[in-house]
Design a protein around this motif. Structure first.
Motif, PDB file in Angstrom:
ATOM      1  N   ALA A  20       0.810  -1.216   0.000  1.00  0.00           N
ATOM      2  CA  ALA A  20       0.000   0.000   0.000  1.00  0.00           C
ATOM      3  C   ALA A  20       0.840   1.261   0.000  1.00  0.00           C
ATOM      4  N   ASN A  21       2.072   1.175   0.508  1.00  0.00           N
ATOM      5  CA  ASN A  21       2.927   2.359   0.556  1.00  0.00           C
ATOM      6  C   ASN A  21       3.856   2.466  -0.640  1.00  0.00           C
ATOM      7  N   THR A  22       4.625   1.408  -0.890  1.00  0.00           N
ATOM      8  CA  THR A  22       5.634   1.480  -1.955  1.00  0.00           C
ATOM      9  C   THR A  22       5.040   1.259  -3.335  1.00  0.00           C
ATOM     10  N   LYS A  23       3.862   0.636  -3.398  1.00  0.00           N
ATOM     11  CA  LYS A  23       3.182   0.283  -4.646  1.00  0.00           C
ATOM     12  C   LYS A  23       3.878  -0.844  -5.401  1.00  0.00           C
ATOM     13  N   GLN A  24       4.845  -1.509  -4.769  1.00  0.00           N
ATOM     14  CA  GLN A  24       5.486  -2.655  -5.397  1.00  0.00           C
ATOM     15  C   GLN A  24       4.550  -3.859  -5.342  1.00  0.00           C
ATOM     16  N   VAL A  25       4.518  -4.631  -6.440  1.00  0.00           N
ATOM     17  CA  VAL A  25       3.734  -5.867  -6.460  1.00  0.00           C
ATOM     18  C   VAL A  25       4.508  -6.927  -5.686  1.00  0.00           C
ATOM     19  N   LEU A  26       3.857  -7.533  -4.696  1.00  0.00           N
ATOM     20  CA  LEU A  26       4.524  -8.467  -3.787  1.00  0.00           C
ATOM     21  C   LEU A  26       4.351  -9.923  -4.206  1.00  0.00           C
ATOM     22  N   HIS A  77     -14.646  -7.867 -13.115  1.00  0.00           N
ATOM     23  CA  HIS A  77     -15.104  -8.430 -11.833  1.00  0.00           C
ATOM     24  C   HIS A  77     -14.543  -9.826 -11.544  1.00  0.00           C
ATOM     25  N   ASP A  78     -13.352 -10.119 -12.094  1.00  0.00           N
ATOM     26  CA  ASP A  78     -12.781 -11.450 -11.878  1.00  0.00           C
ATOM     27  C   ASP A  78     -11.315 -11.437 -11.458  1.00  0.00           C
ATOM     28  N   THR A  79     -10.805 -10.274 -11.096  1.00  0.00           N
ATOM     29  CA  THR A  79      -9.427 -10.162 -10.596  1.00  0.00           C
ATOM     30  C   THR A  79      -9.388  -9.114  -9.494  1.00  0.00           C
ATOM     31  N   LEU A  80      -8.696  -9.436  -8.402  1.00  0.00           N
ATOM     32  CA  LEU A  80      -8.626  -8.518  -7.267  1.00  0.00           C
ATOM     33  C   LEU A  80      -7.255  -7.865  -7.176  1.00  0.00           C
ATOM     34  N   LEU A  81      -7.257  -6.609  -6.779  1.00  0.00           N
ATOM     35  CA  LEU A  81      -6.029  -5.892  -6.440  1.00  0.00           C
ATOM     36  C   LEU A  81      -6.101  -5.605  -4.955  1.00  0.00           C
ATOM     37  N   VAL A  82      -5.181  -6.214  -4.204  1.00  0.00           N
ATOM     38  CA  VAL A  82      -5.219  -6.131  -2.742  1.00  0.00           C
ATOM     39  C   VAL A  82      -4.066  -5.264  -2.259  1.00  0.00           C
ATOM     40  N   TYR A  83      -4.402  -4.161  -1.593  1.00  0.00           N
ATOM     41  CA  TYR A  83      -3.388  -3.303  -0.982  1.00  0.00           C
ATOM     42  C   TYR A  83      -3.149  -3.778   0.449  1.00  0.00           C
ATOM     43  N   HIS A  92       8.190 -16.980   0.179  1.00  0.00           N
ATOM     44  CA  HIS A  92       8.612 -18.063   1.075  1.00  0.00           C
ATOM     45  C   HIS A  92      10.114 -18.313   0.992  1.00  0.00           C
ATOM     46  N   LYS A  93      10.763 -17.753  -0.043  1.00  0.00           N
ATOM     47  CA  LYS A  93      12.209 -17.895  -0.174  1.00  0.00           C
ATOM     48  C   LYS A  93      12.963 -16.806   0.597  1.00  0.00           C
ATOM     49  N   GLY A  94      12.233 -15.926   1.260  1.00  0.00           N
ATOM     50  CA  GLY A  94      12.857 -14.906   2.102  1.00  0.00           C
ATOM     51  C   GLY A  94      13.085 -13.572   1.430  1.00  0.00           C
ATOM     52  N   THR A  95      12.628 -13.409   0.191  1.00  0.00           N
ATOM     53  CA  THR A  95      12.793 -12.139  -0.508  1.00  0.00           C
ATOM     54  C   THR A  95      11.566 -11.258  -0.293  1.00  0.00           C
ATOM     55  N   ASP A  96      11.746  -9.963  -0.529  1.00  0.00           N
ATOM     56  CA  ASP A  96      10.656  -9.015  -0.311  1.00  0.00           C
ATOM     57  C   ASP A  96       9.448  -9.322  -1.175  1.00  0.00           C
ATOM     58  N   THR A  97       9.712  -9.710  -2.426  1.00  0.00           N
ATOM     59  CA  THR A  97       8.637 -10.034  -3.356  1.00  0.00           C
ATOM     60  C   THR A  97       8.905 -11.397  -3.978  1.00  0.00           C
ATOM     61  N   CYS A  98       7.898 -11.932  -4.634  1.00  0.00           N
ATOM     62  CA  CYS A  98       8.060 -13.236  -5.300  1.00  0.00           C
ATOM     63  C   CYS A  98       8.822 -13.109  -6.614  1.00  0.00           C
TER      64      CYS A  98
END
Length: 201
Positions: A20-26, A77-83, A92-98
């Motif tokens: 929500a802050n950086t706008k990076q996709v996680l 109406h078939d895809t969500l954007l979650v902030y 799960h590998k320990g990085t900030d994003t996938c």
């Protein structure tokens, strides 16, 4: 908000998670109607895990949860954007994003300009670069330039020439970015200070 969970036979919709802050996709996950409702109820982002075949709250084992901020649905109406606000690394590998990218704010062209300024500082070729010559002259000279440009902005603010005002403002911002790097900082550090002052949180 209308979400078409029945568009696919499995009842799942993709959920793109964005800081929500950086706008990076996680990350990207999938929600069914139950996962969506649990996300709203608990304010912790919850998915339907296709591998586990059950609801899965992000961070339920690692503690690296995603605190819900807001959810939007796309035009079909078939895809969500979650902030969300991540608590620790998302992957799960320990990085900030996938995508193994750092979850840092990006200010578009300003971030590119900061990168260029950093390059000029490390190259330190004052014969070809105005920025490098300023770094070589030290903090006093850079601070002096910021002061001069600030005065010019004030002068032009009192006039009616918008072009001059905008150009002087650009000069001030440019030299301020140089001063920040001379002091070992970037614009993101100033943003953090402003965020800490935000009483609306």
């Amino acid at each position: 908000m209308t979400i078409d969970f029945n568009k696919n036979k499995d009842g799942l919709v993709p959920a793109i998670i964005q800081d929500a802050n950086t706008k990076q996709v996680l990350m990207l996950g999938y929600m069914n109607e139950e996962a969506y409702q649990k996300t709203l109820d608990t304010r912790l982002v919850t998915f339907f895990s296709r591998s586990k075949n059950r609801l899965w709250t992000k961070g339920e084992e690692s503690g690296n949860t995603l605190d819900l901020v807001d959810i939007k649905v796309d035009c079909d109406h078939d895809t969500l954007l979650v902030y969300a606000h991540p608590n620790g690394p998302t992957c799960h590998k320990g990085t900030d994003t996938c995508w193994s990218e750092k979850n840092e704010p990006s200010f578009g062209f300003i971030s590119s300009l900061e990168h260029t300024i950093h390059q000029r500082k490390t190259e330190a070729n004052s014969e070809k670069s105005y920025v490098a010559s300023l770094f070589e002259k030290g903090v006093n000279k850079i601070a002096q330039k910021v002061g001069e440009e600030a005065v010019e902005v004030v002068i032009e603010a009192k006039d009616n020439n918008d072009d001059l005002f905008l150009n002087e403002s650009a000069d001030l911002l440019f030299h301020y970015l140089i001063l920040l790097q001379q002091k070992g900082f970037q614009l993101k550090d100033i943003v953090k200070v402003l965020e800490n002052r935000d009483k609306s949180k």
